[in-house]
Design a protein around this motif. Structure first.
Motif, PDB file in Angstrom:
ATOM      1  N   ASP A 183       4.370  27.883 -17.199  1.00 50.08           N
ATOM      2  CA  ASP A 183       5.286  28.792 -17.647  1.00 50.08           C
ATOM      3  C   ASP A 183       5.475  28.565 -19.008  1.00 50.08           C
ATOM      4  N   PHE A 184       5.924  29.688 -19.791  1.00 51.08           N
ATOM      5  CA  PHE A 184       5.945  29.420 -21.354  1.00 51.08           C
ATOM      6  C   PHE A 184       7.225  29.993 -21.713  1.00 51.08           C
ATOM      7  N   VAL A 185       7.697  29.483 -22.994  1.00 56.76           N
ATOM      8  CA  VAL A 185       8.868  29.899 -23.547  1.00 56.76           C
ATOM      9  C   VAL A 185       8.551  30.673 -24.506  1.00 56.76           C
ATOM     10  N   ALA A 206       3.805  32.785 -27.049  1.00 55.13           N
ATOM     11  CA  ALA A 206       4.071  31.391 -26.272  1.00 55.13           C
ATOM     12  C   ALA A 206       4.167  30.296 -27.249  1.00 55.13           C
ATOM     13  N   LEU A 207       5.346  29.924 -27.463  1.00 51.75           N
ATOM     14  CA  LEU A 207       5.781  28.958 -28.698  1.00 51.75           C
ATOM     15  C   LEU A 207       5.990  27.572 -27.846  1.00 51.75           C
ATOM     16  N   ASP A 208       6.035  27.367 -26.674  1.00 54.81           N
ATOM     17  CA  ASP A 208       6.238  26.137 -26.187  1.00 54.81           C
ATOM     18  C   ASP A 208       5.888  26.198 -24.619  1.00 54.81           C
ATOM     19  N   ILE A 209       5.690  25.112 -23.840  1.00 54.72           N
ATOM     20  CA  ILE A 209       5.719  25.174 -22.433  1.00 54.72           C
ATOM     21  C   ILE A 209       6.923  25.235 -21.824  1.00 54.72           C
ATOM     22  N   PRO A 239       1.679  17.719 -29.839  1.00 55.42           N
ATOM     23  CA  PRO A 239       2.907  18.324 -29.065  1.00 55.42           C
ATOM     24  C   PRO A 239       2.523  19.651 -28.165  1.00 55.42           C
ATOM     25  N   MET A 240       3.500  19.761 -27.364  1.00 52.66           N
ATOM     26  CA  MET A 240       3.227  20.938 -26.364  1.00 52.66           C
ATOM     27  C   MET A 240       3.691  22.390 -26.840  1.00 52.66           C
TER      28      MET A 240
END
Length: 399
Positions: free
Chosen positions: A268-270, A295-298, A321-322
């Motif tokens: 999933d993503f933020v 998608a800017l973060d996991i 980084p993630m």
């Protein structure tokens, strides 16, 4: 390779190559991590009756004397940490420097001015670099390499100085980097897990390919995971992807299975519209990313999945980084992974400036087994390359 701990430095004058390329706010050092990392080597030499001549670079003056890259602020900061006077020479070579070196007594320190004020330091001509290196080590008994952060650079003070000096060895910092990084890759405690993030697959291709067949699990996050998800046929909306590397990503995914390395991608993503957004529009999104969103973060499900994989790991190496962690709205995945690595109880090794920043932002610096001081050096080590700085020490020892 010789190590400082095995050499009697009593009465000797040592040239120590350190990495003091630190950030400055005018005349104030704003992050002295690299300086502090060198203190054990410097204190050992001084306490054992040796004299220390310190050389390093600052910034990119490109062979010109530029006052904004002068080392006076660094010398002053080091003096405060060491508790001894650290005079700064007006240059790093020449008659004046030789006179100052000759006058040094046991327990005294001299810092040389920025190496990169001379074009020969970074010259592509090996003969030119060697001539400069011979001037650097003139009047000195020992060369000590303690600058892992530049050990991937074929610079005169890194690759030629060890051969020009009467004797050369690795300082405590270089020794520690070698033990952790070489040990982790050559004979790791298993399961061996690599966590790779960052923005571009292109910058990590060498690492990913080198780790296949060596690690048991390869966790991929950050924007580079977007390219792998696209390679699996999942639309990533307006997310950063490298479309020209989709086929390469497919090859890596297929090769990994044949080499018994399990690759794990975010589930999933933020999502948000921009890196600059103050908050996420969607905190946990699975499936294709809608147009207009990135998608800017996991997401939290990915953090939990990755944490589950890490349980019981023997060795974990992390670089990248993630997500876009510079914005607190998209730092949760990186911080969550950092905590999961620490909680796993594995031997944990971190490298790269951005990853280092994540660890310290999460206040977990002391919880990791080892934080490498190298950025490019760490990456090239993970690619399986022989670093010029280490090769020079090995060649010097073999003389």
């Amino acid at each position: 390779m010789l190590y400082l701990k095995d050499i009697d430095v009593t009465g000797k004058k040592a040239l120590i190559r350190v990495d003091y390329n630190v950030p400055l706010d005018g005349t104030r050092v704003t992050d002295d991590t690299r300086i502090r990392e060198s203190l054990p080597t410097l204190r050992h030499i001084l306490e054992k009756g040796g004299a220390a001549v310190i050389c390093c670079h600052l910034g990119q003056p490109k062979g010109e004397v530029k006052p904004e890259f002068g080392l006076a602020p660094v010398a002053a900061h080091l003096a405060g940490l060491l508790g001894v006077s650290v005079p700064l020479a007006g240059d790093c070579i020449g008659a004046e420097v030789r006179a100052k070196v000759e006058a040094l007594r046991p327990g005294e320190v001299l810092m040389l001015e920025n190496l990169r004020f001379h074009k020969a330091e970074t010259s592509k001509d090996a003969a030119e670099r060697m001539a400069f290196a011979r001037e650097l080590v003139a009047g000195l008994d020992l060369y000590v390499s303690d600058a892992f952060g530049v050990s991937h650079r074929p610079n005169a003070s890194v690759t030629e100085a060890p051969l020009a000096a009467p004797k050369a060895c690795a300082g405590f910092l270089m020794e520690k980097e070698w033990q952790y990084l070489n040990g982790a890759l050559s004979s790791p405690r298993r399961p061996f897990i690599a966590v790779s993030g960052g923005s571009k697959v292109s910058s990590k291709l060498g690492i990913l390919k080198n780790l296949l067949g060596k690690v048991d699990h390869l966790i991929i996050g950050g924007a580079m995971a977007n390219t792998f998800r696209l390679a699996q046929g999942i639309d990533m909306g307006d997310s950063l992807v490298e479309r020209d590397l989709v086929e390469e990503a497919k090859t890596i995914l297929n090769t990994a299975a044949d080499m018994r390395t399990h690759i794990h991608l975010p589930v999933d993503f933020v999502l948000a519209k921009s890196f600059k957004d103050g908050a996420a529009e969607v905190g946990s999104h699975t499936g294709p990313v809608p147009a207009g969103l990135m998608a800017l973060d996991i997401g939290p499900k990915s953090v939990l999945a990755f944490a589950d994989i890490m349980k019981g790991a023997g060795t974990i190496v992390w670089n990248g980084p993630m997500g876009a962690f510079e914005n607190p709205a998209f730092a949760g995945g990186s911080i969550g992974v950092a905590k999961a690595i620490v909680d796993s109880g594995a031997l944990s090794i971190v490298g790269g400036g951005d990853t280092d920043a994540v660890v310290h932002a999460a206040h977990l610096g002391e919880k990791f087994s080892f934080i490498s001081t190298g950025g490019g050096s760490f990456l090239e080590f993970l690619e399986g390359k022989q670093l010029p700085g280490f090769k020079a020490l090995e060649d010097a020892a073999a003389r």
